[in-house]
Write a protein that holds these residues in place. Structure first.
Motif, PDB file in Angstrom:
ATOM      1  N   PHE A  75       0.828  -1.198   0.000  1.00  0.00           N
ATOM      2  CA  PHE A  75       0.000   0.000   0.000  1.00  0.00           C
ATOM      3  C   PHE A  75       0.868   1.257   0.000  1.00  0.00           C
ATOM      4  O   PHE A  75       2.065   1.224   0.306  1.00  0.00           O
ATOM      5  CB  PHE A  75      -0.913   0.026   1.232  1.00  0.00           C
ATOM      6  CG  PHE A  75      -0.166   0.050   2.544  1.00  0.00           C
ATOM      7  CD1 PHE A  75       0.283   1.244   3.098  1.00  0.00           C
ATOM      8  CD2 PHE A  75       0.094  -1.129   3.227  1.00  0.00           C
ATOM      9  CE1 PHE A  75       0.973   1.262   4.304  1.00  0.00           C
ATOM     10  CE2 PHE A  75       0.791  -1.123   4.434  1.00  0.00           C
ATOM     11  CZ  PHE A  75       1.236   0.081   4.967  1.00  0.00           C
ATOM     12  N   ILE A  76       0.234   2.364  -0.349  1.00  0.00           N
ATOM     13  CA  ILE A  76       0.820   3.691  -0.198  1.00  0.00           C
ATOM     14  C   ILE A  76      -0.115   4.471   0.717  1.00  0.00           C
ATOM     15  O   ILE A  76      -1.335   4.366   0.602  1.00  0.00           O
ATOM     16  CB  ILE A  76       1.010   4.404  -1.556  1.00  0.00           C
ATOM     17  CG1 ILE A  76       1.682   5.773  -1.341  1.00  0.00           C
ATOM     18  CG2 ILE A  76      -0.304   4.541  -2.312  1.00  0.00           C
ATOM     19  CD1 ILE A  76       2.130   6.419  -2.639  1.00  0.00           C
ATOM     20  N   ALA A  77       0.453   5.217   1.656  1.00  0.00           N
ATOM     21  CA  ALA A  77      -0.356   5.915   2.654  1.00  0.00           C
ATOM     22  C   ALA A  77       0.118   7.350   2.814  1.00  0.00           C
ATOM     23  O   ALA A  77       1.298   7.674   2.612  1.00  0.00           O
ATOM     24  CB  ALA A  77      -0.282   5.192   3.997  1.00  0.00           C
ATOM     25  N   SER A  78      -0.821   8.201   3.175  1.00  0.00           N
ATOM     26  CA  SER A  78      -0.511   9.601   3.456  1.00  0.00           C
ATOM     27  C   SER A  78      -1.521  10.102   4.481  1.00  0.00           C
ATOM     28  O   SER A  78      -2.225   9.313   5.128  1.00  0.00           O
ATOM     29  CB  SER A  78      -0.536  10.436   2.171  1.00  0.00           C
ATOM     30  OG  SER A  78      -0.112  11.764   2.434  1.00  0.00           O
ATOM     31  N   GLY A  79      -1.628  11.417   4.633  1.00  0.00           N
ATOM     32  CA  GLY A  79      -2.566  11.985   5.585  1.00  0.00           C
ATOM     33  C   GLY A  79      -2.125  13.372   6.018  1.00  0.00           C
ATOM     34  O   GLY A  79      -1.160  13.942   5.481  1.00  0.00           O
ATOM     35  N   VAL A  80      -2.816  13.899   6.999  1.00  0.00           N
ATOM     36  CA  VAL A  80      -2.495  15.205   7.577  1.00  0.00           C
ATOM     37  C   VAL A  80      -2.595  15.081   9.090  1.00  0.00           C
ATOM     38  O   VAL A  80      -3.596  14.586   9.614  1.00  0.00           O
ATOM     39  CB  VAL A  80      -3.443  16.308   7.078  1.00  0.00           C
ATOM     40  CG1 VAL A  80      -3.091  17.642   7.721  1.00  0.00           C
ATOM     41  CG2 VAL A  80      -3.396  16.432   5.562  1.00  0.00           C
ATOM     42  N   GLY A 114       4.376   0.630   2.281  1.00  0.00           N
ATOM     43  CA  GLY A 114       4.446  -0.457   3.244  1.00  0.00           C
ATOM     44  C   GLY A 114       3.698  -1.692   2.787  1.00  0.00           C
ATOM     45  O   GLY A 114       3.210  -1.767   1.659  1.00  0.00           O
ATOM     46  N   ALA A 115       3.617  -2.647   3.704  1.00  0.00           N
ATOM     47  CA  ALA A 115       2.957  -3.917   3.396  1.00  0.00           C
ATOM     48  C   ALA A 115       2.338  -4.486   4.660  1.00  0.00           C
ATOM     49  O   ALA A 115       2.816  -4.248   5.778  1.00  0.00           O
ATOM     50  CB  ALA A 115       3.951  -4.906   2.812  1.00  0.00           C
ATOM     51  N   TYR A 116       1.275  -5.247   4.484  1.00  0.00           N
ATOM     52  CA  TYR A 116       0.655  -5.988   5.584  1.00  0.00           C
ATOM     53  C   TYR A 116       1.441  -7.276   5.799  1.00  0.00           C
ATOM     54  O   TYR A 116       1.702  -8.016   4.850  1.00  0.00           O
ATOM     55  CB  TYR A 116      -0.810  -6.282   5.279  1.00  0.00           C
ATOM     56  CG  TYR A 116      -1.672  -5.052   5.434  1.00  0.00           C
ATOM     57  CD1 TYR A 116      -2.168  -4.690   6.680  1.00  0.00           C
ATOM     58  CD2 TYR A 116      -1.964  -4.246   4.338  1.00  0.00           C
ATOM     59  CE1 TYR A 116      -2.940  -3.554   6.828  1.00  0.00           C
ATOM     60  CE2 TYR A 116      -2.732  -3.105   4.476  1.00  0.00           C
ATOM     61  CZ  TYR A 116      -3.213  -2.757   5.734  1.00  0.00           C
ATOM     62  OH  TYR A 116      -3.971  -1.619   5.879  1.00  0.00           O
ATOM     63  N   ILE A 117       1.823  -7.518   7.041  1.00  0.00           N
ATOM     64  CA  ILE A 117       2.660  -8.672   7.379  1.00  0.00           C
ATOM     65  C   ILE A 117       1.799  -9.860   7.811  1.00  0.00           C
ATOM     66  O   ILE A 117       1.980 -10.978   7.346  1.00  0.00           O
ATOM     67  CB  ILE A 117       3.661  -8.296   8.494  1.00  0.00           C
ATOM     68  CG1 ILE A 117       4.432  -7.017   8.128  1.00  0.00           C
ATOM     69  CG2 ILE A 117       4.617  -9.456   8.753  1.00  0.00           C
ATOM     70  CD1 ILE A 117       5.196  -7.117   6.825  1.00  0.00           C
ATOM     71  N   THR A 129      -1.251  -6.941  11.146  1.00  0.00           N
ATOM     72  CA  THR A 129      -0.125  -6.041  11.429  1.00  0.00           C
ATOM     73  C   THR A 129       0.427  -5.521  10.103  1.00  0.00           C
ATOM     74  O   THR A 129       0.275  -6.167   9.057  1.00  0.00           O
ATOM     75  CB  THR A 129       1.008  -6.749  12.190  1.00  0.00           C
ATOM     76  OG1 THR A 129       1.526  -7.819  11.381  1.00  0.00           O
ATOM     77  CG2 THR A 129       0.530  -7.293  13.525  1.00  0.00           C
ATOM     78  N   ARG A 130       1.071  -4.377  10.162  1.00  0.00           N
ATOM     79  CA  ARG A 130       1.671  -3.808   8.961  1.00  0.00           C
ATOM     80  C   ARG A 130       2.877  -2.969   9.330  1.00  0.00           C
ATOM     81  O   ARG A 130       3.000  -2.488  10.466  1.00  0.00           O
ATOM     82  CB  ARG A 130       0.673  -2.962   8.181  1.00  0.00           C
ATOM     83  CG  ARG A 130       0.403  -1.605   8.799  1.00  0.00           C
ATOM     84  CD  ARG A 130      -0.430  -0.721   7.881  1.00  0.00           C
ATOM     85  NE  ARG A 130      -0.216   0.687   8.192  1.00  0.00           N
ATOM     86  CZ  ARG A 130      -0.740   1.684   7.508  1.00  0.00           C
ATOM     87  NH1 ARG A 130      -1.510   1.443   6.468  1.00  0.00           N
ATOM     88  NH2 ARG A 130      -0.511   2.940   7.836  1.00  0.00           N
ATOM     89  N   LEU A 131       3.792  -2.781   8.362  1.00  0.00           N
ATOM     90  CA  LEU A 131       4.973  -1.935   8.512  1.00  0.00           C
ATOM     91  C   LEU A 131       5.049  -0.990   7.324  1.00  0.00           C
ATOM     92  O   LEU A 131       4.675  -1.361   6.203  1.00  0.00           O
ATOM     93  CB  LEU A 131       6.248  -2.783   8.592  1.00  0.00           C
ATOM     94  CG  LEU A 131       6.380  -3.735   9.778  1.00  0.00           C
ATOM     95  CD1 LEU A 131       7.642  -4.588   9.616  1.00  0.00           C
ATOM     96  CD2 LEU A 131       6.425  -2.960  11.098  1.00  0.00           C
ATOM     97  N   ALA A 132       5.549   0.229   7.555  1.00  0.00           N
ATOM     98  CA  ALA A 132       5.674   1.216   6.488  1.00  0.00           C
ATOM     99  C   ALA A 132       6.814   2.167   6.803  1.00  0.00           C
ATOM    100  O   ALA A 132       7.217   2.332   7.963  1.00  0.00           O
ATOM    101  CB  ALA A 132       4.371   1.994   6.301  1.00  0.00           C
ATOM    102  N   ALA A 133       7.335   2.818   5.766  1.00  0.00           N
ATOM    103  CA  ALA A 133       8.412   3.804   5.935  1.00  0.00           C
ATOM    104  C   ALA A 133       8.359   4.788   4.777  1.00  0.00           C
ATOM    105  O   ALA A 133       7.824   4.485   3.706  1.00  0.00           O
ATOM    106  CB  ALA A 133       9.779   3.112   5.991  1.00  0.00           C
ATOM    107  N   GLY A 134       8.928   5.960   5.009  1.00  0.00           N
ATOM    108  CA  GLY A 134       8.941   6.981   3.961  1.00  0.00           C
ATOM    109  C   GLY A 134       9.464   8.294   4.495  1.00  0.00           C
ATOM    110  O   GLY A 134      10.327   8.330   5.369  1.00  0.00           O
ATOM    111  N   MET A 135       8.912   9.386   3.972  1.00  0.00           N
ATOM    112  CA  MET A 135       9.346  10.723   4.364  1.00  0.00           C
ATOM    113  C   MET A 135       8.131  11.556   4.761  1.00  0.00           C
ATOM    114  O   MET A 135       6.993  11.196   4.471  1.00  0.00           O
ATOM    115  CB  MET A 135      10.102  11.413   3.224  1.00  0.00           C
ATOM    116  CG  MET A 135      11.369  10.709   2.809  1.00  0.00           C
ATOM    117  SD  MET A 135      12.392  11.721   1.708  1.00  0.00           S
ATOM    118  CE  MET A 135      12.953  13.020   2.836  1.00  0.00           C
ATOM    119  N   TYR A 136       8.408  12.667   5.442  1.00  0.00           N
ATOM    120  CA  TYR A 136       7.334  13.592   5.794  1.00  0.00           C
ATOM    121  C   TYR A 136       7.806  15.037   5.596  1.00  0.00           C
ATOM    122  O   TYR A 136       8.992  15.336   5.644  1.00  0.00           O
ATOM    123  CB  TYR A 136       6.878  13.391   7.242  1.00  0.00           C
ATOM    124  CG  TYR A 136       7.890  13.824   8.287  1.00  0.00           C
ATOM    125  CD1 TYR A 136       7.885  15.122   8.809  1.00  0.00           C
ATOM    126  CD2 TYR A 136       8.863  12.940   8.763  1.00  0.00           C
ATOM    127  CE1 TYR A 136       8.812  15.520   9.760  1.00  0.00           C
ATOM    128  CE2 TYR A 136       9.787  13.326   9.709  1.00  0.00           C
ATOM    129  CZ  TYR A 136       9.755  14.623  10.207  1.00  0.00           C
ATOM    130  OH  TYR A 136      10.682  15.022  11.140  1.00  0.00           O
TER     131      TYR A 136
END
Length: 239
Positions: A75-80, A114-117, A129-136
């Motif tokens: 998946f790709i995730a974002s938000g505010v 990230g991805a669902y584990i 459960t899931r893990l993700a990483a990126g920038m902000y």
């Protein structure tokens, strides 16, 4: 084949395709309430503040998240988010008792991959459960300072000072300290939750590692950046 049969066939094909498409949930929006724990990283020795230190402090926040499942369990995730990143500056040694509490509000926007584990909640109900990483990216929306400072004009007989307490809202329009309001950094995220048919409830732990210097003056020796842990609980709707 007459027109009536063609209409029936078209309706069946459309309804079948719509049902299959609607069954394949790929989007999720969520709302979370958060608690933050932030420390300030700064080279105090190089800025003639060796008898000083920064201490971490707690804060609160709220986050609106959005997610798109683009392939299998990835998946790709974002938000505010609107979060507090608070910390404390204090003098040590002979100047102990002189401190400033910084209460800062930031608006942050991450982009994470990230991805669902364990279990994909778009396909199965139950614990996941899931893990993700990126920038902000972040915007420093406000800063309030409250502290205890020596009254230089009131030297006591034992060569010590009386102290005064000060509270003030920093004026970013004047920006006398030339602070940088826009910053960026790295973010890592771990989540665990329980999936129902359309609703997920979950808990999150995010770590934000500031990279940009909060000072806008490049020749300033005291580079400043934050390190924040953000713990939250929330609920999300899948569609």
């Amino acid at each position: 084949m007459n027109k009536k049969k063609i209409r029936i066939l078209c309706v069946l094909l459309f309804s079948t395709g719509y049902t299959a498409l609607s069954a394949q949930k790929k989007f999720k929006i969520g709302l979370e309430q958060a608690v933050t724990y932030t420390s300030m990283e700064a080279n105090l020795a190089s800025s003639n503040l060796s008898y000083s230190k920064y201490s971490p402090r707690m804060g609160v926040g709220v986050n609106f998240s959005a997610e798109y499942l683009f392939w299998r369990s990835f998946f790709i995730a974002s938000g505010v988010s609107h979060v507090q990143k608070n910390y404390r500056f204090e003098r040590t040694g002979k100047q102990k008792g002189w401190y400033t509490n910084f209460n800062n509000s930031f608006i942050t926007v991450p982009v994470l991959l990230g991805a669902y584990i364990i279990r994909n909640p778009y396909k199965q109900e139950g614990v996941w459960t899931r893990l993700a990483a990126g920038m902000y990216r972040e915007y420093w929306s406000s800063m309030r300072r409250e502290g205890r400072y020596p009254n230089i004009g009131m030297l006591l007989p034992d060569n010590s000072y009386t102290y005064i307490r000060v509270q003030e809202e920093y004026d970013f329009r004047k920006n006398e300290n030339q602070l940088r309001r826009f910053g960026f950094g790295l973010q890592a995220q771990a989540q665990a939750g329980y999936a129902f048919k359309n609703i997920d409830i979950y808990g999150s732990c995010n770590y934000q590692h500031g990279i940009s210097d909060m000072n806008s003056i490049e020749e300033t020796p005291q580079k400043m950046s934050t390190r924040s842990y953000i713990f939250s609980v929330g609920a999300a709707y899948k569609f």
